[in-house]
Motif scaffolding. Structure first.
Motif, PDB file in Angstrom:
ATOM      1  N   GLY A 166     -22.957 -27.012  48.178  1.00 49.06           N
ATOM      2  CA  GLY A 166     -21.906 -26.421  47.361  1.00 49.06           C
ATOM      3  C   GLY A 166     -21.046 -25.445  48.127  1.00 49.06           C
ATOM      4  N   HIS A 167     -21.678 -24.599  48.926  1.00 48.57           N
ATOM      5  CA  HIS A 167     -20.901 -23.626  49.700  1.00 48.57           C
ATOM      6  C   HIS A 167     -20.090 -24.315  50.791  1.00 48.57           C
TER       7      HIS A 167
ATOM      8  N   PHE B 242     -28.683 -27.709  47.267  1.00 47.94           N
ATOM      9  CA  PHE B 242     -27.536 -27.627  46.370  1.00 47.94           C
ATOM     10  C   PHE B 242     -26.621 -26.472  46.771  1.00 47.94           C
ATOM     11  N   VAL B 243     -27.207 -25.306  47.047  1.00 52.02           N
ATOM     12  CA  VAL B 243     -26.410 -24.150  47.422  1.00 52.02           C
ATOM     13  C   VAL B 243     -25.706 -24.392  48.752  1.00 52.02           C
TER      14      VAL B 243
ATOM     15  N   ILE C 160     -25.565 -18.984  40.165  1.00 51.78           N
ATOM     16  CA  ILE C 160     -25.572 -20.424  39.882  1.00 51.78           C
ATOM     17  C   ILE C 160     -26.972 -20.993  40.056  1.00 51.78           C
TER      18      ILE C 160
ATOM     19  N   LEU D 224     -17.118 -25.808  48.684  1.00 51.17           N
ATOM     20  CA  LEU D 224     -16.304 -24.931  47.833  1.00 51.17           C
ATOM     21  C   LEU D 224     -16.185 -23.513  48.358  1.00 51.17           C
TER      22      LEU D 224
ATOM     23  N   TRP E 133     -23.442 -17.578  44.094  1.00 47.74           N
ATOM     24  CA  TRP E 133     -24.349 -18.705  44.344  1.00 47.74           C
ATOM     25  C   TRP E 133     -25.765 -18.384  43.871  1.00 47.74           C
TER      26      TRP E 133
END
Length: 489
Positions: free
Chosen positions: A439-440, A435-436, A476, A443, A473
């Motif tokens: 996501g990075h 996910f990280v 999150i 975004l 992150w």
């Protein structure tokens, strides 16, 4: 107001304020050239000779590289300015224009944002030339070098850029375009189909998936359902190795295959066993031999569907594609994964025997570290098999295995034996690493993870921006951990 126009204006503001922007450079111009950026310095050559001068350069980290033209200065008195990199040590060589005679040469690691003047003058003797250097503008960030330096000492040692490719869409490519102000809509999306002629087949996740697949098959067919009790046999101290002898035979055969293909496979127009970057390296003798057998096998099996921007491309001026997640390197990634399995077997076989676990971690670290030292001869470029990340050479995986066992031993002592630390906060992104990562990738270039830098020529803001994004992150990941949300593939 129409909902569509409201959404369009929101998107407009979002992308215009948060998109990645190079920003304006505040550094002084280098004699009419663009202002200096990060990791750049300005050299101005003042030629006082009656003949023109050619300035050539090479990086000390470029292995046996040919000198490349930097700038030419007409017969004096004339001057010329050029921007150079401050990341690596450079060797500069001056020679008369059109002649292969060295007037003077020197090596130096230039300081960031500094302006230097190099004076080329005749001495009292007409056959000698004096070259000396002065500093016109003092450097900046001189105490910040160690934090931001990154070495590309070996053609493939530095971290490659393939991670950014794996998350790109495989079915359609999406591109955001911002039209001119006279158009009504602020933003619109265009879709273009992906072509199989250039689509990259290998990748990081592909390699990881295939590696785990092979290791899981090996463990399924050759593993043990339960741990046998110790019966006083002479080989009980190494039972975690002896009892899995079929797996070891398989791994040895795999590594033998890698060695044979790497050093015995004939590659057209290249020396057998070549491990270099090609291009201007190795005195320019093998410009099209990037990666040797590894590159040849990838092009033979996958054609043009491989990575076209290897890390050696800029320094070595290579023209051939090379994939750091290629076929041949996958063999050694399996071997390295097997080392991780061995660490797991030690933890299982010698559970609640802390000294036995730590001593075996140390023994494996010593064995692997000595192997890497012998293979590389403890040198950067001159070993039997240099430590080479993009090739996933044998010395690379033994070196990484050595440090992995050492680090695992330290963590085992600190966390499991002493209980001094529970792994926070790193366990949170570790539990949601996919996910990280995704996501990075999607975004990371937008606010609040990044922004237009005000001090473009400063590493401090860049470092703060990276630490800020990392902290976000982690936060999150912590919130997702609290909600028990974990993304898995």
């Amino acid at each position: 107001m129409e909902p569509r126009r409201i959404l369009t204006q929101i998107l407009c503001v979002f992308f215009l304020t948060t998109g990645r922007n190079e920003g304006k450079l505040d550094a002084k111009s280098c004699s009419g050239r663009p202002a200096l950026k990060l990791d750049q310095a300005c050299l101005t050559f003042h030629n006082q000779l009656p003949t023109g001068v050619d300035v050539l350069y090479t990086s000390d980290y470029c292995y046996k590289c040919l000198y490349q033209p930097l700038v030419s200065v007409l017969n004096g008195p004339q001057n010329a300015s050029v921007v150079v990199s401050t990341v690596l040590t450079l060797t500069l060589q001056l020679q008369p224009m059109g002649r292969n005679t060295t007037l003077c040469s020197w090596s130096q690691l230039y300081e960031e944002a500094a302006h230097y003047s190099v004076w080329i003058q005749e001495s009292e003797s007409p056959i000698n030339v004096i070259c000396y250097q002065t500093v016109d503008v003092s450097p900046s960030n001189i105490y910040f070098r160690g934090v931001v330096r990154r070495s590309s000492s070996r053609p493939f040692v530095t971290k490659d850029h393939s991670m950014q490719w794996m998350m790109k869409p495989k079915v359609v490519g999406t591109r955001l375009t911002l039209p001119s102000q006279n158009q009504q809509d602020c933003a619109h999306w265009t879709l273009s189909e992906v072509s199989w002629s250039w689509l990259r087949i290998p990748g990081v996740l592909q390699r990881l998936g295939f590696t785990y697949f092979i290791l899981s098959l090996m463990q399924t067919f050759c593993g043990m359902r339960e741990i046998p009790l110790s019966r006083g046999r002479w080989w009980d101290p190494v039972q975690d190795v002896v009892l899995y002898w079929p797996e070891w035979i398989f791994i040895i055969l795999l590594e033998t295959l890698w060695l044979c293909l790497t050093f015995l496979l004939p590659v057209p127009n290249c020396p057998t066993g070549y491990l270099g970057a090609g291009g201007i390296g190795d005195n320019g003798l093998y410009p099209n031999c990037t990666g040797g057998a590894a590159g040849y096998i990838d092009k033979w099996l996958l054609g043009d569907n491989i990575y076209h921007w290897p890390t050696c491309k800029a320094m070595y001026r290579t023209t051939q594609p090379f994939d750091p997640e290629g076929v041949l390197g996958t063999i050694n990634s399996i071997v390295m994964g097997f080392m991780g399995m061995q660490a797991g077997k030690i933890l299982i076989f010698y559970r609640k025997k802390d000294i036995s676990v730590l001593s075996r971690f140390l023994v494996w670290a010593i064995l692997l570290g000595n192997s890497a030292a012998i293979l590389s001869k403890c040198t950067r470029d001159e070993g039997f098999i240099p430590v080479n990340k993009n090739l996933w050479s044998l010395s690379y995986i033994t070196c990484m295995g050595c440090f992995s066992f050492l680090l695992l031993g330290v963590m085992y002592f600190v966390m499991d034996i002493k209980g001094w630390w529970g792994g926070q906060p790193f366990i949170y992104p570790g539990m949601n690493s996919i996910f990280v990562y995704v996501g990075h990738s999607l975004l990371g270039s937008y606010f609040p993870f990044s922004w237009e830098m005000r001090f473009v020529d400063s590493h401090w803001e860049k470092l703060f921006q990276s630490l800020w994004a990392t902290s976000l992150w982690v936060l999150i990941a912590f919130l997702l951990y609290r909600k028990k949300f974990f993304l898995k593939i």
